[in-house]
Design a protein around this motif. Structure first.
Motif, mmCIF file in Angstrom:
data_model
loop_
_atom_site.group_PDB
_atom_site.id
_atom_site.type_symbol
_atom_site.label_atom_id
_atom_site.label_comp_id
_atom_site.label_asym_id
_atom_site.label_seq_id
_atom_site.Cartn_x
_atom_site.Cartn_y
_atom_site.Cartn_z
ATOM 1 N N GLN A 1 -36.142 16.760 -20.099
ATOM 2 C CA GLN A 1 -37.260 16.368 -19.254
ATOM 3 C C GLN A 1 -37.364 17.358 -18.094
ATOM 4 O O GLN A 1 -36.362 17.665 -17.450
ATOM 5 N N VAL A 2 -38.567 17.852 -17.835
ATOM 6 C CA VAL A 2 -38.801 18.826 -16.768
ATOM 7 C C VAL A 2 -39.585 18.152 -15.654
ATOM 8 O O VAL A 2 -40.623 17.526 -15.905
ATOM 9 N N PHE A 3 -39.110 18.281 -14.418
ATOM 10 C CA PHE A 3 -39.746 17.676 -13.251
ATOM 11 C C PHE A 3 -39.996 18.755 -12.199
ATOM 12 O O PHE A 3 -39.215 19.692 -12.068
ATOM 13 N N GLU A 4 -41.074 18.579 -11.430
ATOM 14 C CA GLU A 4 -41.344 19.531 -10.342
ATOM 15 C C GLU A 4 -40.366 19.335 -9.193
ATOM 16 O O GLU A 4 -39.863 20.293 -8.627
ATOM 17 N N GLY A 5 -40.125 18.069 -8.812
ATOM 18 C CA GLY A 5 -39.254 17.779 -7.682
ATOM 19 C C GLY A 5 -38.294 16.658 -8.002
ATOM 20 O O GLY A 5 -38.458 15.926 -8.984
ATOM 21 N N PHE A 6 -37.284 16.494 -7.141
ATOM 22 C CA PHE A 6 -36.250 15.526 -7.481
ATOM 23 C C PHE A 6 -36.688 14.080 -7.295
ATOM 24 O O PHE A 6 -36.079 13.182 -7.876
ATOM 25 N N LYS B 1 -32.495 28.845 -2.759
ATOM 26 C CA LYS B 1 -33.419 28.037 -3.539
ATOM 27 C C LYS B 1 -33.175 28.292 -5.024
ATOM 28 O O LYS B 1 -33.033 29.444 -5.448
ATOM 29 N N ALA B 2 -33.122 27.232 -5.822
ATOM 30 C CA ALA B 2 -32.878 27.378 -7.260
ATOM 31 C C ALA B 2 -33.274 26.090 -7.965
ATOM 32 O O ALA B 2 -33.555 25.071 -7.331
ATOM 33 N N ILE B 3 -33.293 26.143 -9.289
ATOM 34 C CA ILE B 3 -33.548 24.949 -10.087
ATOM 35 C C ILE B 3 -32.283 24.095 -10.132
ATOM 36 O O ILE B 3 -31.192 24.561 -9.781
ATOM 37 N N LEU C 1 -37.325 21.664 -11.275
ATOM 38 C CA LEU C 1 -37.708 23.011 -10.854
ATOM 39 C C LEU C 1 -37.519 23.229 -9.356
ATOM 40 O O LEU C 1 -37.234 24.333 -8.913
ATOM 41 N N ASN C 2 -37.710 22.179 -8.572
ATOM 42 C CA ASN C 2 -37.666 22.244 -7.106
ATOM 43 C C ASN C 2 -38.785 23.096 -6.515
ATOM 44 O O ASN C 2 -38.953 23.133 -5.306
#
Length: 295
Positions: A190-195, A177-179, A215-216
Motif C-alpha cells: 500500500q502506497v500513501f502520501e503521508g503517515f 527527508k526520505a520515504i 512517500l512523505n
C-alpha cells in the motif's frame, strides 16, 4: 550540450521567475517564496542566491536546480536534465557550492524521542480518527528545539533516520527527508502520501499483514519506483487531486501495476479526511482540550 555542472550554474531565482514565481521577501542572499511545490500563504521556501540552493522548511526537501525540477515535475534526474538542457534565456552564474545539501538551516534540533505519553498528542491523534494503539505502535513523541523555544509533536520515522512531525499547529520534518517503508513480506504493498493516511488505514485494518510505503512527499516518488517494481500489486491511497492523478500516471508509465484506491474515499481528498468525516458523523466524544503545544 550543457554539462551537468553548467546546468547547476543556472539561476534558481531566474528559473522560478520564468515559471511565474516571485519572491515574497528578500533578505540579503535569501529569497523567500510561497512554496512552488504546494499551496501555502506564509513563505517557507528559501533560495540562497550565493550557493544557488533551495530549502523547503515545511518538508525538509532541498537541493540544487536539478533537484528542484525533479520535485516540481515529479520526474527522474535524467528527465530533469533533459528539461533543463532545453531551457533558454536563463543566465549562467558562477555560484559557490560549498557545504552539503543536508544543511541544518531548518533550525530544528531533537531533544528527546520517547513513547507517546502526552495527553494532548493523544487527543490530536484521536481528532484525526487514529486509534491510540496504532498511534503508539508507529509514532513517537518527539521533543525538539526551534531557536530558543522547545516544542513537541508526533514523530514518524523515515528510512534515512529523519522524522516527519505533526501537531495541530505544525507540519514539518527534521532532515534528512526520505520515504518510510514498513514490510511484512507481503506480495502487495500500500502506497500513501503521508503517515496520517497510513495510520488511518492501519486503524481500519489493524490486524492485516501488509507491506506499506509512505512517500512523505510526492516529490520522493521517483526514489520509490525501483522498490515498487518488485511487487505484483501496488495499491495507491493517494490524494484525489491533480497531483495524485499525475503520480498514478507516473507509476503506470514506469510499468507498475497500480490499483487506484482513491475512489474508495472519494469525494474526500484523502483517506484521513474520509475517516475524520466518518468519525464526526458518529459523534464520538473527545478528551478535554488543553491550550498550546509548548513545553
Amino acid at each position: 550540450m550543457k554539462t551537468i555542472q553548467e546546468i547547476k550554474q543556472l539561476s534558481i531565482v531566474n528559473y522560478l521567475q520564468k515559471a511565474g514565481h516571485e519572491p515574497k521577501q528578500i533578505k540579503g542572499n535569501a529569497y523567500w517564496y510561497c512554496s512552488p511545490l504546494r499551496q501555502e500563504r506564509t513563505p517557507s521556501f528559501k533560495v540562497n542566491t550565493d550557493r544557488n540552493q533551495w530549502y523547503d522548511f515545511a518538508t525538509g526537501e532541498h537541493g540544487d536546480i536539478i533537484d528542484l525540477v525533479c520535485a516540481l515535475h515529479r520526474c527522474s534526474t535524467a528527465e530533469a536534465l533533459q528539461l533543463l538542457r532545453g531551457e533558454t534565456g536563463l543566465p549562467k552564474i558562477d555560484f559557490s557550492f560549498g557545504g552539503t545539501k543536508t544543511s541544518a538551516q531548518q533550525g530544528l534540533e531533537i531533544l528527546s524521542v520517547q513513547p507517546i505519553s502526552n495527553l494532548q498528542l493523544q487527543r490530536y491523534g484521536s481528532e484525526r480518527g487514529i486509534s491510540l494503539s496504532q498511534l503508539e505502535k508507529y509514532c513517537s513523541e518527539v521533543h525538539y528545539r526551534s531557536g530558543e523555544r522547545t516544542y513537541y509533536a508526533l514523530g514518524f520515522l523515515n528510512d534515512a533516520g529523519g522524522w516527519e512531525l505533526r501537531n495541530p499547529y505544525f507540519k514539518g520534518c527534521i532532515a534528512p527527508k526520505a520515504i518510510s517503508t514498513l514490510g511484512a513480506g507481503a506480495k502487495s504493498v500500500q502506497v500513501f502520501e503521508g503517515f496520517m493516511d497510513f495510520l488511518s488505514w492501519r486503524t481500519l485494518h489493524p490486524n492485516e499483514p501488509s507491506d506499506s510505503l509512505v512517500l512523505n512527499s510526492l516529490a520522493l516518488l521517483p526514489r520509490a519506483l525501483a522498490q515498487l517494481q518488485t511487487y505484483p500489486c501496488v495499491e495507491c491511497f493517494l490524494d484525489n487531486d491533480e497531483a495524485g492523478r499525475k503520480a498514478l500516471q507516473h507509476l503506470r508509465e514506469a510499468g507498475i501495476e497500480v490499483k487506484d484506491m482513491g475512489r474508495l474515499y472519494a469525494p474526500h481528498k484523502d483517506l484521513n479526511e474520509w475517516l475524520c468525516s466518518e468519525r464526526k458523523s458518529k459523534k464520538l466524544p473527545l478528551p478535554p482540550r488543553k491550550r498550546g503545544l509548548r513545553r
